[in-house]
Design a protein around this motif. Structure first.
Motif, PDB file in Angstrom:
ATOM      1  N   GLU A  62      26.693  22.836  46.213  1.00 38.03           N
ATOM      2  CA  GLU A  62      27.728  23.394  46.217  1.00 38.03           C
ATOM      3  C   GLU A  62      28.933  22.438  46.854  1.00 38.03           C
ATOM      4  OE1 GLU A  62      30.774  26.435  48.513  1.00 38.03           O
ATOM      5  OE2 GLU A  62      28.927  26.879  47.241  1.00 38.03           O
ATOM      6  N   ARG A 118      29.026  32.089  43.470  1.00 33.02           N
ATOM      7  CA  ARG A 118      30.332  32.685  44.428  1.00 33.02           C
ATOM      8  C   ARG A 118      30.288  31.353  45.744  1.00 33.02           C
ATOM      9  NH1 ARG A 118      30.250  39.196  44.208  1.00 33.02           N
ATOM     10  NH2 ARG A 118      31.138  39.375  42.394  1.00 33.02           N
ATOM     11  N   PRO A 119      31.519  30.959  46.398  1.00 33.15           N
ATOM     12  CA  PRO A 119      30.631  30.472  47.019  1.00 33.15           C
ATOM     13  C   PRO A 119      29.781  30.892  48.547  1.00 33.15           C
ATOM     14  CG  PRO A 119      33.050  30.609  47.426  1.00 33.15           C
ATOM     15  CD  PRO A 119      32.415  31.479  46.284  1.00 33.15           C
ATOM     16  N   THR A 171      30.225  25.262  37.778  1.00 29.71           N
ATOM     17  CA  THR A 171      32.238  26.347  37.956  1.00 29.71           C
ATOM     18  C   THR A 171      33.133  25.921  36.716  1.00 29.71           C
ATOM     19  OG1 THR A 171      31.334  25.937  40.776  1.00 29.71           O
ATOM     20  CG2 THR A 171      33.885  26.918  39.982  1.00 29.71           C
ATOM     21  N   GLU A 225      33.524  21.919  48.369  1.00 27.65           N
ATOM     22  CA  GLU A 225      34.614  22.060  47.874  1.00 27.65           C
ATOM     23  C   GLU A 225      34.230  23.280  46.697  1.00 27.65           C
ATOM     24  OE1 GLU A 225      37.108  18.446  46.045  1.00 27.65           O
ATOM     25  OE2 GLU A 225      36.594  17.881  48.736  1.00 27.65           O
ATOM     26  N   GLU A 226      33.820  24.219  47.020  1.00 27.62           N
ATOM     27  CA  GLU A 226      33.840  25.701  46.561  1.00 27.62           C
ATOM     28  C   GLU A 226      33.741  25.348  45.351  1.00 27.62           C
ATOM     29  OE1 GLU A 226      37.505  27.624  47.656  1.00 27.62           O
ATOM     30  OE2 GLU A 226      36.866  27.565  49.746  1.00 27.62           O
ATOM     31  N   ARG A 227      32.714  24.785  44.444  1.00 31.80           N
ATOM     32  CA  ARG A 227      31.793  24.234  43.360  1.00 31.80           C
ATOM     33  C   ARG A 227      30.616  23.926  42.727  1.00 31.80           C
ATOM     34  NH1 ARG A 227      36.637  23.858  39.816  1.00 31.80           N
ATOM     35  NH2 ARG A 227      35.365  22.664  38.173  1.00 31.80           N
ATOM     36  N   GLN A 228      30.050  25.421  42.110  1.00 32.27           N
ATOM     37  CA  GLN A 228      28.671  24.579  41.828  1.00 32.27           C
ATOM     38  C   GLN A 228      27.790  23.567  41.118  1.00 32.27           C
ATOM     39  OE1 GLN A 228      26.272  27.879  42.811  1.00 32.27           O
ATOM     40  NE2 GLN A 228      28.027  29.227  44.587  1.00 32.27           N
TER      41      GLN A 228
END
Length: 390
Positions: free
Chosen positions: A167, A33-34, A213, A169-172
């Motif tokens: 992380e 999760r972010p 992600t 742009e909300e992707r790990q």
């Protein structure tokens, strides 16, 4: 490999409020999760890279270890794990991600099924499942895998091995890069020069990125790595546990979409855009006919000789996941110069230059298409049909 003054590793978890739940059905954990950063960490979210302007890499953990080749064997030296993420380290990771993104020669795939022979998948799953997660254990185990795979290839070399969980742009992601040192020079206070050793950021040959992600979302391609020379880079692919997914039809379709997006982003005039895409089709068809792999670098040099770097950078964007070195599928190249569509009651196909010449006009507001210059046989059929109806 010549070693620097010291080998080091460091890690720091940002955001103590991160939710680290149990592994979900896809094999990843709620830790994807972010990141929830406090005020003291927020300055790390926005930094300026000299390579690509403003970037938003939120570093979660970083480690550096050494892989050294001595007398034909590889030795792993583990670094420390108590160094902070400084502005210098933020800049280094930002530059590594930017440099990796600019390289055109990349391949993409997913984790291989055989986790015993290629164990990175299970090590990463264990890292994401642990509460709290243990980046030191993950990177130590991955270093052992890297050492084993490098030992199988005589041309493999060592270096400083960077691991960065970050992380964007909300992707790990997990970035792994092997960086060596090179000799440089600096000025002294009395205006003399002296030798200094520094990281050869531009010269790294081995790097890969796992989109964790994307893995969690069940995407088909979530691992990317630099191809380089096949016999050398093969060990790095095996180290990542990557199973390539090369599909010529899909790769050609993705390339066509990327070329059309580039032409649009560059705000090319209609005639320039038509010429650009037509020449792209000719180049790709030549490779398809000869059954030769298409190099993005060669494509950019021929298609955009005035500024090939700009096109190469666009095609190298790792978010596009474009495989370099596939054989184009001629069936998927038509859309570079043609438009086509159909409904249950009609179908249509026309060349791009029909728009340029004004034979086809599209009204976006009414969602209508107007055709002019109809062929005589079609005109005769339509006149006969409408006269009967009258």
């Amino acid at each position: 490999m010549e070693r620097g003054p010291s080998a080091c590793a460091f890690e720091l978890e940002l955001g103590k409020a991160r939710d680290r739940g149990s592994i979900v059905s896809s094999g990843l954990s709620a830790s994807l999760r972010p990141a929830n950063l406090g005020r003291s960490e927020r300055h790390l979210r926005w930094s300026h890279s000299p390579l690509g302007g403003q970037v938003t890499n939120t570093i979660i953990r970083v480690a550096i270890h050494d892989l050294t080749k001595t007398q034909g064997a590889f030795v792993v030296t583990h670094g420390k794990s108590d160094l902070k993420i400084t502005q210098t380290m933020q800049r280094v990771i930002d530059d590594l991600t930017a440099l990796y993104a600019k390289r055109t020669s990349k391949s993409y795939g997913k984790f291989a099924v055989d986790e015993d022979r290629l164990p990175t998948k299970k090590h990463l799953r264990a890292y994401l499942d642990a509460q709290p997660s243990d980046f030191t254990t993950l990177t130590h185990k991955m270093m052992e895998t890297l050492k084993a795979q490098a030992g199988y290839k005589g041309a493999a070399t060592g270096g400083h091995v960077f691991f960065a969980h970050f992380e964007r742009e909300e992707r790990q992601y997990l970035l792994i890069a092997i960086v060596n040192e090179k000799l440089g020079a600096s000025m002294t206070s009395d205006l003399d020069v002296r030798d200094v050793r520094h990281l050869d950021m531009d010269g790294f040959r081995f790097a890969g990125r796992i989109n964790m992600t994307g893995w969690d979302n069940g995407e088909e391609r979530y691992i990317g790595f630099l191809k380089g020379k096949r016999e050398v880079s093969e060990y790095f692919k095996e180290f990542l546990g990557c199973d390539l997914t090369v599909e010529n039809r899909r790769d050609t379709t993705d390339l066509v979409q990327a070329l059309m997006a580039f032409a649009t982003d560059e705000a090319m005039d209609t005639s320039v855009k038509d010429d650009f895409l037509a020449r792209a089709k000719t180049i790709c068809e030549r490779s398809a006919k000869a059954q030769e792999e298409l190099s993005f670098e060669a494509l950019a040099n021929e298609l955009s000789p005035q500024d090939p770097e700009r096109l190469m950078t666009a095609l190298a964007n790792p978010d596009l996941r474009l495989n370099d070195g596939f054989v184009p599928d001629r069936r998927a190249l038509g859309s570079l110069v043609k438009f086509k569509g159909k409904t249950p009651t009609w179908s249509i196909e026309f060349n791009r230059d029909a728009i340029t010449r004004g034979n086809v006009r599209f009204n976006a507001e009414d969602n209508t298409l107007t055709l002019s210059g109809l062929p005589e046989d079609l005109t005769a059929q339509l006149r006969a049909e409408y006269s009967q109806d009258g």
